[in-house]
Design an enzyme around this catalytic site. Structure first.
Site, PDB file in Angstrom:
ATOM      1  N   GLY A   9       0.871  -1.162   0.000  1.00 21.72           N
ATOM      2  CA  GLY A   9       0.000   0.000   0.000  1.00 21.72           C
ATOM      3  C   GLY A   9       0.909   1.213   0.000  1.00 21.72           C
ATOM      4  O   GLY A   9       2.083   1.085   0.248  1.00 21.72           O
ATOM      5  N   CYS A  10       0.424   2.400  -0.325  1.00 23.43           N
ATOM      6  CA  CYS A  10       1.364   3.491  -0.551  1.00 23.43           C
ATOM      7  C   CYS A  10       0.709   4.858  -0.577  1.00 23.43           C
ATOM      8  O   CYS A  10      -0.486   4.990  -0.510  1.00 23.43           O
ATOM      9  CB  CYS A  10       2.060   3.311  -1.889  1.00 23.43           C
ATOM     10  SG  CYS A  10       2.975   1.808  -2.029  1.00 23.43           S
TER      11      CYS A  10
END
Lengths: 362, 502
Positions: A9-10
């Site tokens: 995720g980012c």
């Protein structure tokens, strides 16, 4: 070293001045730092455009080396294949936040037209550069080309993005287009090459999400000679843009339509000519379609494109302020750098395209 | 009589207390195993375990059991092996059988498992979000040319080769009228139309009653050329040149004259009562260049309005053969694995010739990609698809769509008794006997088939959702989403699949 495929995720962020005004790297660092909690310190990076005006005609190679030997081997390879007009370490500022950095080097290269003639056949210069990049990444252990475009560069590594910005002294660079990435991998990579952005020639990609169609996207690209060496889903995006826009000459809207295809039910409602086009694009490029949750910002010499997966399973907000267009995972990253004129959340699969104004020289 | 009486394979047990002597079982038994003499009497030797009597006994009074008679145990000389020798020693003939290979070869499908989303990529709920199975079969270019109108509008400049649209990536496998009944054909055609998929004539021509469904019908041109004329070619969604069949690679076909009644004769364009012989090769195809000529002759005949498919059996060198077929101008390649069915085939060929579809489709898809020509053909995988799990795995290995033959017949009541070649099918499927054909109601049959396609499609959508994708294209050829369990390294390499845990 062993390379793993790591879901993550980012946070992503990007800013472009449509009039080509230069901004210091400070701006993008501030923007991405606002989303600190979306990263976990295991990767971050930036792509910057317009930063090497004195070498605007040169391919700027940013290369990451695990060892001196890898550097020597790459050095020799580059001198054999290019005209090396400049070779220097990338200036960094050491900080305790960035542990054990690898060797970081940049080269300014030109292609001797004579190497493009093989057995009387003319090789496309871009294809030539792409194949050399692939060879380095594929064949020289411990060497990895972080970026290879003209008048642009990628600065990436292991750490929080704001710490990497400090480390790479980004405030000393001036660019008209910046993108950034903060990483939250669900596994420990500890590998600088695995951080975003991923680039090829002028294309750079920062990506929040996971490309669940990676398996077929990779095999599709292999059919056109690309080698996915990084075992990460994001690199396929850079290669797909290279294939669709540069090699197949599709306009960016159609390339986005191929990668984030409208649903058939919506295609059926289009007027005939458009329907025919959308159907053919899906039929021909179905294997290149990106599926799974993602938001992406793709940078290139004249343009920044942001878009989401077909059902918007990852966040993205866009904004304008005068000639600036800003895109980010969260709205806070926009307000951190300006008071926007307009803020909106693009619809699923609908690309937001921000181009340099006509006549602006990048 | 040296060999004496060979033990029956099955024993039919009739519960005397429950039986109310309605004789329905006797009327239903098409193999003559049951008769009535003051009660139902069974000739066990004639029973084929087709379950017709069991299914239609109102009192549930009938059970069919395997004959428990003991043979001296021998892992090598099984009772089947001994029985076959006795049959051949007394008749001097080839052993014939129906349906696909029933031997316990390794099923690669059963050693492949699928991925699913957890945490980092959300799975998608097919009840809430669109889930797309639409599939287009036909040749696609590698890239598109566009033109730009005065208004700046982008338009398509490439003229695509003809495409056939499927609502779901499943089609009905070719089964000829002759090998199966007209009612079975009607059921398949109606279902194909309703489900938005395809049925195929097989090599026996197209009965005129099926003309209304012709936009959902693949018409076959096989070595016997039965029923082939201009009108036939025009009544199609696609044309298929049949080279081989999974149940009998390398050999021809034989429809016995008894099955060639008036209707079959008209459809096949052969005299009533004559044997319909399909030669082993096409007598005008002795190599790939001849195939190319036939492909283009057919395309010319229909003015390039429909795709032309070539059907082959999966054999050792299938990848190179498929590559040749793609280059010869085919728009689709139908690959039939060694589990593929047949109305009649020599047992020796069915049980020992050909390779599994899983490895065939994987190696063909690989080869076409290596050569950069994967877009130029659509691949149909067939041969023993039992459920939507097999369908999903075949597509992940590289197929554009799969074809189902046996599964479709099972939906029509078939019990897989493997006696299709006798023409006595009690379910009205593989028979031309009017009193048996009547048993299969085409409308009810079509409904069963539509239900089956719908059920499998729902399951495929569920699996796509669990994989976090919402279009079948994102699964096609995506072997990254498969893992092998208990397969050796060589097999995994051929399949292009990692072992579980990697």
């Amino acid at each position: 070293m062993e390379k793993f495929y790591i879901p993550s995720g980012c946070a992503i962020s990007g800013i472009i001045s449509r009039q080509g005004r230069k901004m210091s790297g400070e701006v993008i660092v501030k923007s991405i730092a606002a989303m600190h909690d979306r990263s976990n310190g295991l990767g971050g990076g930036f792509a910057a455009y317009g930063i090497y005006p004195q070498y605007a005609d040169h391919y700027a190679f940013h290369v990451i080396f695990d060892s001196k030997q890898a550097r020597e081997e790459t050095d020799a390879f580059l001198r054999e294949n290019f005209q090396v007009d400049e070779s220097q370490p990338i200036p960094v500022r050491h900080t305790p936040a960035i542990e054990d950095p690898p060797l970081l080097w940049r080269y300014f290269l030109r292609v001797d037209p004579r190497v493009l003639e093989v057995n009387g056949q003319q090789v496309d210069e871009h294809d030539y550069v792409v194949s050399r990049v692939t060879l380095i990444n594929d064949r020289i252990p411990g060497a990895y080309v972080a970026s290879s475009g003209k008048n642009m560069g990628a600065f990436k590594g292991v750490g929080y993005p704001e710490d990497l910005g400090y480390f790479y002294r980004l405030e000393e660079y001036e660019g008209y287009l910046w993108t950034a990435h903060g990483r939250f991998p669900t596994n420990t990579p500890g590998w600088w090459g695995g951080a975003h952005p991923f680039t090829l020639l002028e294309w750079s990609v920062v990506h929040n999400g996971e490309i669940s169609s990676y398996g077929i996207n990779k095999r599709y690209l292999e059919m056109f000679g690309y080698r996915c060496t990084l075992q990460t889903d994001t690199e396929v995006v850079a290669y797909l843009f290279d294939l669709l826009e540069r090699r197949h000459h599709l306009p960016v809207e159609i390339a986005c339509m191929a990668l984030s295809a409208p649903f058939w039910k919506d295609v059926e409602r289009m007027e005939p000519a458009k329907r025919e086009l959308a159907t053919a694009v899906r039929q021909v490029y179905g294997s290149g379609m990106l599926n799974g949750p993602f938001s992406l910002i793709i940078g290139s010499a004249r343009r920044m494109v942001g878009f989401n997966d077909r059902i918007k399973l990852r966040p993205m907000v866009c904004a304008t302020k005068d000639d600036l267009v800003i895109m980010a995972s969260e709205e806070c990253a926009i307000w951190e750098v300006c008071t926007p004129d307009k803020v909106w959340a693009p619809r699923a699969g609908e690309p937001v395209i921000a181009e340099l104004e006509a006549g602006v020289v990048a | 009589m040296i060999i004496g009486n060979v033990p029956a394979e099955f024993i039919v047990q009739v519960d005397r207390e429950r039986c109310r002597r309605c004789k329905r079982c006797v009327l239903n038994c098409s193999f003559g195993a049951l008769s009535f003499a003051d009660g139902v009497v069974a000739d066990h030797r004639k029973c084929v375990a087709c379950h017709r009597c069991v299914a239609f006994c109102p009192e549930s009074a009938i059970t069919v059991v395997a004959n428990p008679i003991a043979y001296k145990e021998n892992a090598h000389w099984t009772p089947e092996v001994r029985g076959a020798i006795w049959k051949q020693a007394t008749t001097g003939g080839m052993l014939l059988t129906g349906m696909g290979n029933d031997r316990p070869y390794l099923s690669y499908f059963d050693h492949l498992v699928l991925d699913a989303c957890q945490v980092t990529n959300p799975s998608i709920d097919p009840l809430r979000e669109p889930m797309e199975l639409t599939t287009y079969l036909g040749r696609k270019p590698n890239s598109l040319d566009l033109s730009y109108g005065m208004d700046g509008e982008v338009r398509l400049a490439t003229e695509l080769a003809p495409q056939v649209k499927l609502e779901t990536p499943i089609i009905f496998a070719p089964m000829s009228y002759g090998s199966i009944s007209l009612n079975a054909h009607k059921a398949l055609a109606r279902a194909a139309k309703e489900a938005g998929i395809l049925m195929s004539t097989g090599e026996g021509g197209l009965h005129k009653d099926l003309y209304p469904y012709s936009d959902r019908i693949v018409v076959q041109v096989a070595s016997g050329r039965f029923g082939v004329n201009q009108e036939y070619l025009e009544h199609s969604a696609a044309i298929e040149i049949k080279i081989g069949q999974g149940a009998k690679p390398g050999i021809g076909g034989h429809l016995p004259g008894e099955k060639v009644n008036q209707e079959v004769s008209e459809t096949r364009m052969i005299p009533v009562g004559t044997d319909a012989l399909s030669p082993a090769p096409h007598h005008d195809i002795y190599s790939i260049e001849d195939l190319s000529q036939l492909i283009y002759a057919l395309k010319e005949a229909i003015r390039y309005t429909r795709p032309v498919s070539v059907k082959i059996a999966a054999v050792h060198n299938v990848a190179a053969i498929a590559s040749g077929i793609a280059r010869a101008g085919a728009d689709m390649i139908y690959i039939d694995g060694f589990r593929g069915g047949s109305g009649a085939t020599p047992m020796i060929v069915r049980n020992h010739v050909g390779i599994p579809i899983e490895v065939a489709i994987a190696s063909v898809d690989d080869r076409l990609r290596q050569e950069g020509i994967r877009n130029s053909v659509s691949l149909i995988a067939a041969g023993g698809m039992r459920h939507s799990g097999d369908v999903v795995k075949a597509i992940a290995l590289g197929a554009d769509a799969v074809a189902i033959g046996t599964a479709a017949l099972v939906a029509l009541g078939c019990r897989v008794c493997q006696k299709c070649h006798t023409g006595n099918c009690a379910w009205g499927i593989a028979t031309q006997r009017p009193e048996l054909v009547r048993r299969l109601d085409p409308e009810e049959g079509a409904q069963n088939l539509v239900n089956l396609i719908r059920a499998w499609s729902l399951e495929i959508k569920e699996v796509l959702g669990s994989l976090g994708v919402n279009a079948i294209e994102s699964l096609r050829g995506s072997r990254e989403r498969l893992r092998g369990v208990g397969l050796d390294e060589r097999s995994l390499r051929v399949l292009g699949v990692k072992p579980a845990g990697a």
